[in-house]
Design a protein around this motif. Sequence first.
Motif, mmCIF file in Angstrom:
data_model
loop_
_atom_site.group_PDB
_atom_site.id
_atom_site.type_symbol
_atom_site.label_atom_id
_atom_site.label_comp_id
_atom_site.label_asym_id
_atom_site.label_seq_id
_atom_site.Cartn_x
_atom_site.Cartn_y
_atom_site.Cartn_z
ATOM 1 N N LEU A 23 40.575 -25.976 21.553
ATOM 2 C CA LEU A 23 40.833 -25.248 22.792
ATOM 3 C C LEU A 23 40.028 -25.842 23.949
ATOM 4 O O LEU A 23 40.546 -26.027 25.057
ATOM 5 N N PHE A 24 38.750 -26.145 23.702
ATOM 6 C CA PHE A 24 37.929 -26.768 24.740
ATOM 7 C C PHE A 24 38.469 -28.148 25.097
ATOM 8 O O PHE A 24 38.564 -28.515 26.275
ATOM 9 N N LEU A 25 38.810 -28.947 24.085
ATOM 10 C CA LEU A 25 39.332 -30.294 24.326
ATOM 11 C C LEU A 25 40.648 -30.236 25.094
ATOM 12 O O LEU A 25 40.885 -31.039 26.008
ATOM 13 N N PHE A 26 41.511 -29.270 24.751
ATOM 14 C CA PHE A 26 42.783 -29.101 25.435
ATOM 15 C C PHE A 26 42.573 -28.810 26.919
ATOM 16 O O PHE A 26 43.218 -29.412 27.790
ATOM 17 N N CYS A 27 41.671 -27.867 27.218
ATOM 18 C CA CYS A 27 41.418 -27.505 28.620
ATOM 19 C C CYS A 27 40.836 -28.675 29.406
ATOM 20 O O CYS A 27 41.218 -28.915 30.561
ATOM 21 N N ILE A 28 39.918 -29.410 28.800
ATOM 22 C CA ILE A 28 39.273 -30.525 29.503
ATOM 23 C C ILE A 28 40.285 -31.636 29.798
ATOM 24 O O ILE A 28 40.418 -32.102 30.938
ATOM 25 N N LEU A 29 41.020 -32.070 28.779
ATOM 26 C CA LEU A 29 41.923 -33.211 28.947
ATOM 27 C C LEU A 29 43.076 -32.907 29.893
ATOM 28 O O LEU A 29 43.417 -33.727 30.757
#
Length: 657
Positions: A608-614
């Motif tokens: 979820l964090f990686l999705f939001c950042i990218l």
Amino acid sequence: MGPNQGFGGTLWMIFHFALFASGSGENDRNFKMCGTWHHGNGPLTLDHGLKRGCSNITISANESSLSIHGQITAQCQNYSVIELGLSPEVRERPFCMYWEPLLDHLWVEVNGKIHTLCWPSGLQGNCCTDLSQGSNKGTAEYGILNATQHGDIISPLTHPAYEFFGEMINCKSKFCDEASKGSGDKVNMIEETVMRSKVLGNVVLPCALSTVVEMEEGFQGYNITLPAPQGVPPQTIPSVHLPSCLKPLEKKKVKVVCTFFKNSTLFQVRTNGWNSKADDNVIRILEDVVGITVENEIITNLAEPIRIGFHHSVLPKSHSRKCVSWDTKKDPAEVTWKTEGCETIQKGAEDTECRCNHLTYFAILVQLVPRPVRHLEALTVITSIGCATSMLSCVVIMIFLNKQRRAMNPSTAVHRGLAMALFLLSFLFFLTGIVANVGGNKACWVFGAALHYALLSSFSWMSIEGLHTFWLVYVVFSPSPSPYVWHLVGFGLPAVPVIVLLAIGKVYGVKEVVSSDDVDNSYLMCWMDVSPGSVGLLAHYIINLTFLAVVVLSGLIMLFLVQRKIQNRGEWRRNKVAFISIWGLSCLFGTSWGLEFLDFGQLSEFILFLFCILNSLQGFFLILRFYILDRMRKQTGSSLDVSSSTASSTRKHMLQE
């Protein structure tokens, strides 16, 4: 109820003794004493004299008589001599005496034949139990040998009599205490015991309240109002409607028991088909549980459903309620709730009706919808910063592309279209929380549709980037489609489903994102209504996920094809060019959105964090790629014009641009 019903009395006895005969001696609520009666060769009798009260009971035997005498019953007072009619050739007969104080039930089994001395007379409040053994009488020629109590050997010798002393206890309370310490199969014993009590009408226990109804020939259905515990308003108690099809046609009379459990702690919560990863604040069973069972029958696939009406406190809008039943096909030692076979009818904020086509235990399962998000505040900050950065980056990209010598060539037009779509998506997403809090549903009806359009438009342009790249690399002798065609697909196609959904209505509005840290303080945004059973949820699966799947799959395919085509070129052998090219094309083709399909299991929070950042920084990654490649172009002095008319120039520099 469930599979336990069909096994009849034998399986019930096994469960019953497993529950109350786990040890021997003191503190056994149900009594079982067995042995071998050594007698003479004359006529044999069973002699018994039972009195009300609680003191002692003596089990004795002589040459011609097996005797049960004592004062341990609550309602039964019985004196008689029973002729056993056994053949005199055999001198030893096995026997057992059973005592159920809760039901005031006493019976003796001699040589495989059961003789009931005290029939069940309802559930007793105070009863005589905890029978402890006294001193053995001396040995004799005739009497009881190999005596056991609950399977434990008392003496292998022949004794003329055994004496046991009882104590008065609150039988109902202890019965409920034992049931509450157990698992699902022990809870099931409550209804089985009520069924065997031979009582019609209401049966009151500290842990459950039951109503026993006898269905006779011509049964036309019945409405049951379950008894209310002391101090509980009757209007808050569940109601039950029994349909006429509930009575088995082959039976003239059959009993049905409806039991109301006010405290659901007797039932361990497991769910089938619901989000079992959630904690107690996310998913829970409401207090009221109703069990329904028909005597010695397994009831499934009813033509007309059972109707159970539950009255409960007002549930927050962020909570979803669903009727569930205990899945007895699984391990009976665990209570597993399932939604299959039950229909949920919401009759108001405080009333829910369950219509189910089978018999078992029923309850209302409440779940936060949508699933609460952990670290919501941090994710919101990351997304806001990323969207602001992407907006600025997309503006710079569009200015940069407009200054190119070939500003209207197909490659530049495609890049500019993607930048415009990403700018619109980042801008609207950045403002969605403000609009939802200020404008409410009216403003979100338009703003949510605009945000949906921007998302679909971004997906379309990402697919166009992949297709355009494939065209230039593989179809070098045919000109790329006109920029007007790309604009029609990228900006025109996404408008079609959005316009249709606007015409349907009740699709766009305020959406709550619940924080697991504070479930009462939700984050509001403008989006689609994706609550269970809504048109928005169906549109999300059909439209959004379809667009996303096309983007991710086409992006991965194009990335593979382009990489295979140019991997043997000289530029590819330089690691810097290879890395930047693959990373840049991944951004262009939207493959990072594929992380949406990996949001499960132990890596859910990390994904979820990686999705939001990218994805919130996608515009920034694009401008970073343009800047690095522009610096490389100036250093090498080579032309990076991706729309060069010559096939060799296109193939040489396609990956870089």
